[in-house]
Motif scaffolding. Sequence first.
Motif, PDB file in Angstrom:
ATOM      1  N   TYR A 108       0.826  -1.214   0.000  1.00 33.76           N
ATOM      2  CA  TYR A 108       0.000   0.000   0.000  1.00 33.76           C
ATOM      3  C   TYR A 108       0.860   1.264   0.000  1.00 33.76           C
ATOM      4  CZ  TYR A 108      -4.305  -2.642   0.833  1.00 33.76           C
ATOM      5  OH  TYR A 108      -5.374  -3.481   0.717  1.00 33.76           O
ATOM      6  N   GLU A 153       3.813   4.791  -9.039  1.00 30.65           N
ATOM      7  CA  GLU A 153       3.534   5.731 -10.132  1.00 30.65           C
ATOM      8  C   GLU A 153       4.832   6.325 -10.677  1.00 30.65           C
ATOM      9  OE1 GLU A 153       1.518  10.045 -10.325  1.00 30.65           O
ATOM     10  OE2 GLU A 153       0.209   8.465  -9.549  1.00 30.65           O
ATOM     11  N   HIS A 155       1.858  11.931   6.042  1.00 27.35           N
ATOM     12  CA  HIS A 155       1.161  11.375   4.879  1.00 27.35           C
ATOM     13  C   HIS A 155       1.196  12.297   3.657  1.00 27.35           C
ATOM     14  CE1 HIS A 155      -2.115  13.801   6.518  1.00 27.35           C
ATOM     15  NE2 HIS A 155      -2.598  13.806   5.296  1.00 27.35           N
ATOM     16  N   ASN A 171       4.098   8.281  -4.124  1.00 28.32           N
ATOM     17  CA  ASN A 171       3.553   7.082  -4.745  1.00 28.32           C
ATOM     18  C   ASN A 171       4.675   6.528  -5.630  1.00 28.32           C
ATOM     19  OD1 ASN A 171       2.327   5.197  -6.425  1.00 28.32           O
ATOM     20  ND2 ASN A 171       0.408   6.324  -6.510  1.00 28.32           N
ATOM     21  N   PHE A 230      -4.038   5.535   3.453  1.00 25.93           N
ATOM     22  CA  PHE A 230      -5.229   5.179   4.221  1.00 25.93           C
ATOM     23  C   PHE A 230      -5.309   3.663   4.429  1.00 25.93           C
ATOM     24  CE2 PHE A 230      -9.683   3.856   4.382  1.00 25.93           C
ATOM     25  CZ  PHE A 230     -10.095   4.525   5.532  1.00 25.93           C
ATOM     26  N   GLN A 231      -5.124   2.887   3.353  1.00 24.29           N
ATOM     27  CA  GLN A 231      -5.204   1.422   3.465  1.00 24.29           C
ATOM     28  C   GLN A 231      -4.055   0.885   4.318  1.00 24.29           C
ATOM     29  OE1 GLN A 231      -8.543   0.762   2.557  1.00 24.29           O
ATOM     30  NE2 GLN A 231      -7.533  -1.157   2.127  1.00 24.29           N
ATOM     31  N   HIS A 255       2.391   2.066  -3.356  1.00 16.45           N
ATOM     32  CA  HIS A 255       1.429   2.603  -4.306  1.00 16.45           C
ATOM     33  C   HIS A 255       0.722   3.863  -3.802  1.00 16.45           C
ATOM     34  CE1 HIS A 255       1.964  -0.546  -7.227  1.00 16.45           C
ATOM     35  NE2 HIS A 255       2.002  -1.400  -6.227  1.00 16.45           N
ATOM     36  N   GLY A 256       1.226   4.448  -2.723  1.00 17.25           N
ATOM     37  CA  GLY A 256       0.717   5.724  -2.243  1.00 17.25           C
ATOM     38  C   GLY A 256      -0.615   5.660  -1.537  1.00 17.25           C
ATOM     39  N   ASN A 257      -1.044   4.478  -1.119  1.00 16.27           N
ATOM     40  CA  ASN A 257      -2.333   4.335  -0.456  1.00 16.27           C
ATOM     41  C   ASN A 257      -2.128   4.325   1.064  1.00 16.27           C
ATOM     42  OD1 ASN A 257      -4.903   3.714   0.393  1.00 16.27           O
ATOM     43  ND2 ASN A 257      -5.267   2.240  -1.244  1.00 16.27           N
TER      44      ASN A 257
END
Length: 162
Positions: free
Chosen positions: A34, A88, A80, A85, A41-42, A37-39
């Motif tokens: 996560y 990307e 954060h 990311n 929150f997850q 991939h820049g996530n």
Amino acid sequence: MRLTAMGQVAKGLGAKPDGLRTKALEHFETVKHYLWHGNIFQALETLEDLTLDVEGESGPIVQMLTRMVREFRAYLEANHASLRNFGEHWRNGKTISTAFVESTVNAVVSKRFVKKQQMQWTERGAHLLLQMRVRVLDEDLDALFREWYPGFHPTMEDKLSA
């Protein structure tokens, strides 16, 4: 690096019947995915799930792991906005690591601070040199010199208007 350290601590949980070690290691792999991939929150949700999984367990390793997860969550929450990311960036052919640059800088700078070196740097001299290098990389050096020395070589615009 923190995920690696937490993974090492999780490996110290041993093969408990409830599979806590396996769950923790799986959670860390998921968090790493996560974050790549820049996530954010997850990643935070997965860390919360891990916290719930270890809740009720006891022992020094569990306490250490819980503390490390709590500190890592706090770090992610506080930073954060500045986390990249990397997936990307990688897909777009952008550089995702500066390790090679840091390694070169460390080698050059440390070599110049050694007393047996013919040409040594002082801390002040190294600081000034690095400031100058940043100006060159930011393409600010010409403008700064023109500000200090109005007779410094003319710009292309000055040549065209003359």
